[in-house]
Design an enzyme around this catalytic site. Structure first.
Site, short mmCIF file in Angstrom:
data_model
loop_
_atom_site.label_atom_id
_atom_site.label_comp_id
_atom_site.label_asym_id
_atom_site.label_seq_id
_atom_site.Cartn_x
_atom_site.Cartn_y
_atom_site.Cartn_z
N CYS A 26 -116.85 -45.39 -45.45
CA CYS A 26 -116.57 -46.24 -46.56
C CYS A 26 -116.67 -47.70 -46.69
CB CYS A 26 -114.91 -46.01 -46.64
SG CYS A 26 -114.16 -46.52 -45.10
N HIS A 41 -110.68 -51.66 -49.18
CA HIS A 41 -111.36 -52.66 -48.30
C HIS A 41 -111.77 -53.87 -48.74
CE1 HIS A 41 -110.68 -49.16 -45.36
NE2 HIS A 41 -112.03 -48.73 -45.53
#
Lengths: 352, 352
Positions: free
Chosen positions: A131, A255
Site C-alpha cells: 500500500c 496513509h
C-alpha cells in the site's frame, strides 16, 4: 470469458480489503458473469452482497477455481502461496494483494498508472504492490519520467487498517479505554505474530511488519525493493537510491507520506511539479497553503486517487523537494489497485 | 538572590507548559525563596501548589517583577514581548519558552546539553528553542561534534499538546464524537488564529503554525533556522543543510521525529552512533529491534530525556543514517528545558 462475462473469485472475501474489492468490482467496467467469494472454513456459509444479489461464501480449496477466469486475492501470503498456483493450473489469472509473489521475477508488480505495460509479461499471477509503495509510485513516477530521480527518502504515517479489521477494532477499543482514564491493552499491534504488543491509540509505533537483521522493518524493505522493481532499478544499480522509515499512527484509514526526492534536473520549480502532477493519472494536487489546502487522511478516505501537496524545494539543495502524499490505503493501496489491474488485463485482452 | 534563595516568577502559570514548569521547578536543584505565579487577568485569584504551599495567581503587570530574580515565561509570544523587557529592567533574568526572542542575535538560544556555554552572553533574556528543535539537537549535536554533519532531513510527528491544553481537550472531544459515529467538529487545530480548522482525531494535519510565503510552515521555518543558530550556522553558510516537514498527529503528549542525516565521516557504523549516544547527556538509546525496543510517545511521557532508536545506515549512501527520536514535548521540549536553563544559570552564577 463466457458470453455472459468473466467468472471472478474473491479469495479472502470477508477482510477489510476483500469487502472493498467486492465494492470496487461492482463499480468497475468488468463484465462479471458470476462472483465466487472464498474464505477460510471459519467464514464459509456467511454471505456477501454483489450487485444486489446475496452470494454465499465458500471455503477456499484448489477445486474452488474450476471454471474461474479471474482471482482477486487478499487472504494473506500463505494462502496465496498455496492456492494461487492451483488457480493458475486451472486457467485463471490471479491478481494478488499479498506480498507472496511481489519480488518473483516472473511476476509483474503493477501500479496501472505507472507500469501497466508490464502486464503482458504475466504467467498467471500479477502482484499488487504494498500500500505505501503504490501511492508513492503514483506521485513520483511522472516526476522520474520527466526529470529523472536520483534519490528518494520517505517517512510514512500509516493507518491501522493496513493491519486489517482486527487492528482497527483494537485501536477503537483502546481509544474508548483511554478516554475513560483506564489502562489500554494491546494484542495485535504492531505485528500480531511478533512477541510484544503496544497500544497504538495516542501513540506512534515505528514498527510495521517484523524487523530484518539489518534493522530495517520488512515494510521499509518492501518500500525500497518494490520501488526499485517498479521503477526498473535494483539494489546493484545505484542509479536511484531509496530509503524509508515506516511508522504506524493512530489513524483508521489513509496513509500519509513525507517524501524528500532529488532529481537529475536542478532547474525544476515547485510550479513545474504541480503542473506535471495535475495532469498525471490517478493524482489530485491539493496544494494551496494560503487556503490551507493539503492532503489529509479524513478527506482522502473513500477516494480512488492519490492526493499530493506541500510541494516545496529544499532551498539549500538544488533539484531536491519535499512533498506530502495521502491515499486511502484500502482502496488505491489495495482493493482499487487490484480491481484496476483486472480492468487493465481485460482491456488488454490478457485474460483468456 | 536573597539569603533564602531565588525569587522566581512563572509567567503563564495555568497553561499545559506553565503547570509543568512549576512541577519541574519543585524537582530542580534551584533554591526557591518564593514563587510568584502570574497569568492573565482572567486567571488571577486561582491558586497553584508549590512545595505543598498554596500560592495565589496574580495578574501579570510590569510591576509584578519587582524583586524577582528569575522569570520562567510561557504565556505566548505577545506577552513575552511586552513583559520580559520590563522584568529585565527590574533586574530579573528571563528564560522564555515562546518564539518571541529566539532569532534575536542578542538572545542565546539554549539546549543545555548542547550549548550551555552560550548562556554567558545573555542580556537578561535566554530563549528556549521550539519543542521539535530541542529533541533533535539533543540527539544530533553529539554526532555533529564527533563526525561532522552535512545535511539533516526531518519529518515530524507532533502531539496535540504542542498547541496547548485547549488542543488536547479538542482532540479528546473529537475522539469521543468519532466513536459514537457522529460528525467531528474543530475550532482550534491546526492553528487557532488561521481561517480553517480540521479534526485531528484519526487524521494527520501537515500544518503546524501558519504558512510562510515560500510554502514552508512557520514550524518548519523554526526547525531549520533554530537548528542553524544552535549549531552555529546560518542560511548563507551552506555547510549544514537542514530541511523539515512538520505534521500534527493524534497523539496527546510526545513528539516523534524521523531524521535522515548525512555525516562528513563516511566510515561511521550504527554501533558507533549507538555507543556515542549512549554516553551523551540527556539521551537514552532505545534501539533493539530484535526485542521490539524503540522510542514511543506513551513510554516517553513524563520523562526528561530524549529517546533515540531505529538507528540504521542508508546502505546506498555512505555516511547517511535514518533515526527515530521521541521526547515529551511538554518536558524536554518546554518546561524541563526552561527549568534546566535556569539551573545552569544558577550553577554558572549568571544570575545576580
Amino acid at each position: 470469458m463466457s458470453e455472459q462475462g468473466y467468472h471472478v473469485a474473491i479469495l479472502g472475501a470477508t477482510g477489510a480489503v476483500g469487502t472493498r474489492i467486492i465494492e470496487q468490482l461492482e463499480n468497475s467496467n468488468i463484465n462479471v458473469a458470476s462472483l465466487k467469494p472464498l474464505a477460510s472454513k471459519h467464514s464459509a456459509g456467511k454471505t456477501v452482497t454483489f450487485n444486489g444479489q446475496t452470494v454465499e461464501i465458500e471455503e477456499a480449496t484448489p477445486e474452488s477455481f474450476e471454471g474461474i477466469d479471474i482471482v482477486l486475492a487478499s487472504a494473506g501470503g500463505a494462502v496465496s502461496k498455496e492456492l494461487l498456483p492451483e488457480a493458475v493450473k486451472r486457467g485463471a489469472v490471479c491478481v494478488d494483494n499479498t506480498s507472496a509473489f511481489r519480488m518473483d521475477e516472473n511476476v509483474p508488480l503493477v501500479v496501472p498508472e505507472v507500469n501497466a505495460d508490464q502486464l503482458k509479461n504475466h504467467h498467471g499471477i500479477i502482484a499488487n504492490p504494498n500500500c505505501s509503495t503504490i501511492q508513492m509510485m503514483v506521485a513520483l513516477e511522472p516526476i522520474r519520467r520527466k526529470y529523472g530521480l536520483k534519490q528518494i527518502i520517505t517517512s510514512t504515517y500509516q493507518a491501522a487498517s493496513g493491519s486489517g479489521q482486527a487492528a482497527i477494532d483494537e485501536l477503537i477499543e483502546q481509544v474508548k479505554t483511554y478516554v475513560k482514564g483506564e489502562e489500554m491493552s494491546a494484542d495485535i499491534m504492531p505485528v500480531k505474530s511478533d512477541k510484544k504488543h503496544f497500544p497504538l491509540a495516542f501513540n506512534l509505533l515505528p514498527q510495521i511488519d517484523v524487523f530484518e537483521e539489518d534493522g530495517y522493518s520488512h515494510e521499509e524493505w518492501k518500500m525500497i525493493h518494490e520501488t526499485k522493481k517498479i521503477m526498473k532499478n535494483d539494489m546493484n544499480d545505484t542509479e536511484l537510491k531509496v530509503t524509508a522509515t515506516c511508522v504506524r499512527v493512530p489513524v483508521v484509514i489513509g496513509h500519509g507520506e513525507s517524501v524528500y526526492f532529488e532529481m537529475d534536473n536542478q532547474d525544476v520549480t515547485a510550479d513545474d511539479i504541480k503542473e506535471l502532477l495535475s495532469h498525471s493519472p490517478g493524482v489530485i494536487v491539493e496544494d494551496n497553503p494560503a487556503e490551507q489546502l493539503y492532503p489529509q487522511p479524513l478527506t482522502a478516505e473513500g477516494k480512488r486517487e492519490t492526493f499530493v501537496g506541500r510541494i516545496r524545494p529544499d532551498k539549500e539543495n538544488p533539484g531536491a523537494f519535499n512533498m506530502w502524499i495521502v491515499s486511502d490505503n484500502l482502496l488505491k493501496g489495495a482493493a482499487w489497485n487490484t480491481v484496476q489491474i483486472a480492468e487493465e488485463l481485460v482491456k488488454r485482452r490478457l485474460i483468456k
